[in-house]
Structures are given as structure tokens and as C-alpha cells.
Design a protein around this motif. Structure first.
Motif, mmCIF file in Angstrom:
data_model
loop_
_atom_site.group_PDB
_atom_site.id
_atom_site.type_symbol
_atom_site.label_atom_id
_atom_site.label_comp_id
_atom_site.label_asym_id
_atom_site.label_seq_id
_atom_site.Cartn_x
_atom_site.Cartn_y
_atom_site.Cartn_z
ATOM 1 N N ALA A 28 0.491 -1.157 0.311
ATOM 2 C CA ALA A 28 0.144 0.503 0.281
ATOM 3 C C ALA A 28 0.855 1.457 -0.390
ATOM 4 N N ALA A 29 0.806 2.131 -0.750
ATOM 5 C CA ALA A 29 1.507 3.614 -0.919
ATOM 6 C C ALA A 29 1.178 4.394 0.257
ATOM 7 N N ALA A 30 -0.093 4.055 0.615
ATOM 8 C CA ALA A 30 -0.210 5.392 2.609
ATOM 9 C C ALA A 30 -0.965 3.914 3.430
ATOM 10 N N VAL A 31 -1.415 4.398 4.669
ATOM 11 C CA VAL A 31 -2.406 3.692 5.974
ATOM 12 C C VAL A 31 -3.233 4.994 6.175
ATOM 13 N N VAL A 32 -4.214 3.919 6.765
ATOM 14 C CA VAL A 32 -5.001 5.405 7.275
ATOM 15 C C VAL A 32 -4.948 4.487 8.675
ATOM 16 N N VAL A 33 -4.670 5.027 9.705
ATOM 17 C CA VAL A 33 -5.475 3.951 11.194
ATOM 18 C C VAL A 33 -6.317 4.761 11.816
ATOM 19 N N LEU A 34 -7.487 3.761 12.008
ATOM 20 C CA LEU A 34 -8.766 4.462 12.867
ATOM 21 C C LEU A 34 -8.427 3.621 14.664
#
Length: 322
Positions: free
Chosen positions: A179-185
Motif C-alpha cells: 500500500a502507498a499509504a496507511v490510515v489507522v482508525l
């Protein structure tokens, strides 16, 4: 026979001439808890609200709208201490997609960790359609099962309780799906863990209430945006050194009230810890940053106690240095 005097209609109060919401209703409309709103008002003096005849705060529709924008931006990771000073126009600008979003237009190809998040995306209708789930798994421990050929742009991770144990697994999951980017919630997480993830170029935010906010977070992550650092409050210089505090401690023994002596003792301890934190050996960069924060926190506590001691000393007639 005289007619009885006409009974005048009671005039509506000033707050009734326009839409006005009491604090509990305003908080609910903005998606906040009443306690959070009280804390924000007490610490940051968010809005120049009017008061009802009984003394309760009254919020206009515009003020409620501003509270909603603050809630949205705080959930995305912005610092409330910074946002509280901004006018509503700037808050609206912060919620808009940036220019870089044009580069990631169209459905985003995402890998999702968290069954609940997959279901919410599927049920989100038009906004959910902006996220094309290429592969998913229920738990972070199962990230190895993500398809390697899924052509993923972004890894989306939702963990209710986020701690340091998740960091290496998130890094491995990102590498696994390229993945080029990561979003962590998250819903609950320590500040140190959030900083560590942001140091790994992850965009970290509380679980958003609306699908549109989730899409905005994902696009921001792919556009390479970074959330602002938390507000840093300057620490005032030391006002009372150890010699002065020792003098106040000795004077306090001669008074009926022992509070000056106790407060001076507290200041001696807090000041000592502030200096100790500045000199403490650090094992790595993260540890050094933690000790800087400890020094900063001790300095702020010391400044508050110094103000209290000055007021107390004046009330008790204890002479203070200029």
C-alpha cells in the motif's frame, strides 16, 4: 363601569427572537458529549454565547455549525487548542479536499482490516462507493491472508483499542499488500502510540462518524498530507528558586496555616523533577521525546503552582522577592 386593564402579552425574550439551543442540545447536534463541550468551553472559550434568564449558555445555529466542524477536525487528528482560535471560514477550509486530491480522483482501491469497517463501507451508499475494497480480513493478526496481487493503493485499519503491539503488525500488513499509504482508525489510544505511527507515515485518527469523513481521510493520506502537531504551550521561566522556596517553607512553620510550607515543598519536588527530566538519559529518539514532554509537563505544573504560591504568600503576609 370601568373595564379591567388589558393584560399585556409577555414579550419574547431576546434569545427567543432567533434559533437558540441550550448547551446539551447544541452538543448533541454537533456530535459531542455535553461533558466534552463543557471542557472545551472552560479551557478554550470557544464562543461568545449568550445566556438564558436562568444563566444557561445559548448557542446560535452558526455556533452549533462551528462546533460540528471542530468535532469533525478533531476526529481527524487536529489539535483542539489550535482549532479553537480559528474563525469558521478557516475551519471550513480545513475540511475541504486539498488540491492534491485531484491526483487521486475516482474510487480508491483499499485493503481493509476490520469486519465492522468493511460492513460500514458496504452500507454507506454513494460515499461508500468511493472506496473499492480489494481485499479484507477481520483482524490485524490475519493480515498475512491479504491478497498480494490485489492492486491496493491504501491500507485501512480499524482497531478500537490501539497500542504499541499493533505497530509491527501494521508495518507488516502495509508491506504485504504494497500500500502507498496507511490510515489507522482508533477509539482509544495512547498519545505515544499515535506519534509512533505518524513517524511511520501513517495517518492516524479517531473512528469517524460519517462515511464522507472516512473518504476524506483516505484521500488526504494518499495526497501525502500530514496532520498538524499538537499545540505547544510555552513554559514560563522559573520564578522561585530553591533558596526562595526554602525561605517560604521556614516562614510557613511560624503561621497557623501550613499551606505555604506544603506548597513550597511541592514546588521543590516539581522543580527538581523538571530538571531531572531535562537531564535524564534516553535510550532512543522516542524515549528522548518522551522525556522532553515530561519536562514540559512538569514546567507547566510548576508555573501554575508558582502563581498559587504567590497569591497564598500575599494573603498570609509572607514577603516575596521582586
Amino acid at each position: 363601569m370601568k373595564k379591567p386593564p388589558a393584560i399585556e402579552q409577555s414579550q419574547p425574550a431576546a434569545e427567543d427572537n432567533r434559533v437558540a439551543y441550550r448547551s446539551g442540545v447544541a452538543a448533541r447536534l454537533a456530535g459531542l458529549s455535553a461533558e466534552t463541550l463543557r471542557v472545551w468551553e472552560r479551557r478554550y472559550d470557544l464562543s461568545d454565547t449568550e445566556r438564558s434568564t436562568s444563566g444557561q449558555r445559548l448557542y446560535s445555529a452558526e455556533q452549533v455549525r462551528r462546533l460540528g466542524l471542530l468535532k469533525q477536525l478533531v476526529d481527524q487528528g487536529h489539535a483542539i487548542g489550535v482549532l479553537a482560535r480559528l474563525p469558521i471560514e478557516q475551519l471550513q477550509e480545513l475540511t475541504k479536499p486539498r488540491a492534491g486530491d485531484a491526483q487521486v480522483a475516482g474510487p480508491l482501491r483499499v485493503a481493509v482490516i476490520g469486519d465492522g469497517l468493511v460492513r460500514r463501507i458496504a452500507a454507506a451508499g454513494r460515499e461508500g462507493a468511493e472506496l473499492a475494497v480489494q481485499c479484507s480480513c477481520s483482524r490485524l493478526e490475519h493480515a498475512a491472508s491479504l491478497r498480494k496481487d490485489a492492486d491496493v493503493e491504501l491500507l485501512l485499519v480499524e482497531l478500537s483499542e490501539l497500542d504499541d503491539d499493533a505497530l509491527p503488525m501494521i508495518a507488516s500488513a502495509r508491506e504485504a499488500c504494497a500500500a502507498a499509504a496507511v490510515v489507522v482508525l482508533y477509539r482509544f489510544c495512547a498519545s505515544a502510540t499515535i506519534r509512533a505511527l505518524r513517524a511511520q507515515n501513517c495517518l492516524v485518527a479517531r473512528v469517524p462518524a460519517e462515511p464522507g469523513e472516512l473518504v476524506l481521510l483516505c484521500r488526504s493520506a494518499l495526497a501525502g498530507e500530514r496532520l498538524p502537531p499538537p499545540e505547544r504551550v510555552d513554559v514560563p521561566e522559573v520564578r522561585f528558586d530553591e533558596e526562595i522556596l526554602s525561605t517560604i517553607t521556614a516562614a510557613g512553620n511560624q503561621l497557623a496555616c501550613e499551606c505555604p510550607r506544603h506548597l513550597a515543598d511541592l514546588l521543590l519536588m516539581v522543580g527538581s523533577f523538571e530538571r531531572y527530566s531535562a537531564q535524564c538519559a534516553s535510550r532512543n529518539e522516542a524515549d528522548a521525546k518522551l522525556h522532553q514532554e515530561l519536562q514540559h509537563a512538569a514546567g507547566r505544573a510548576r508555573a501554575i503552582l508558582e502563581i498559587a504560591l504567590e497569591r497564598l504568600a500575599r494573603a498570609e503576609g509572607i514577603p516575596l522577592p521582586r
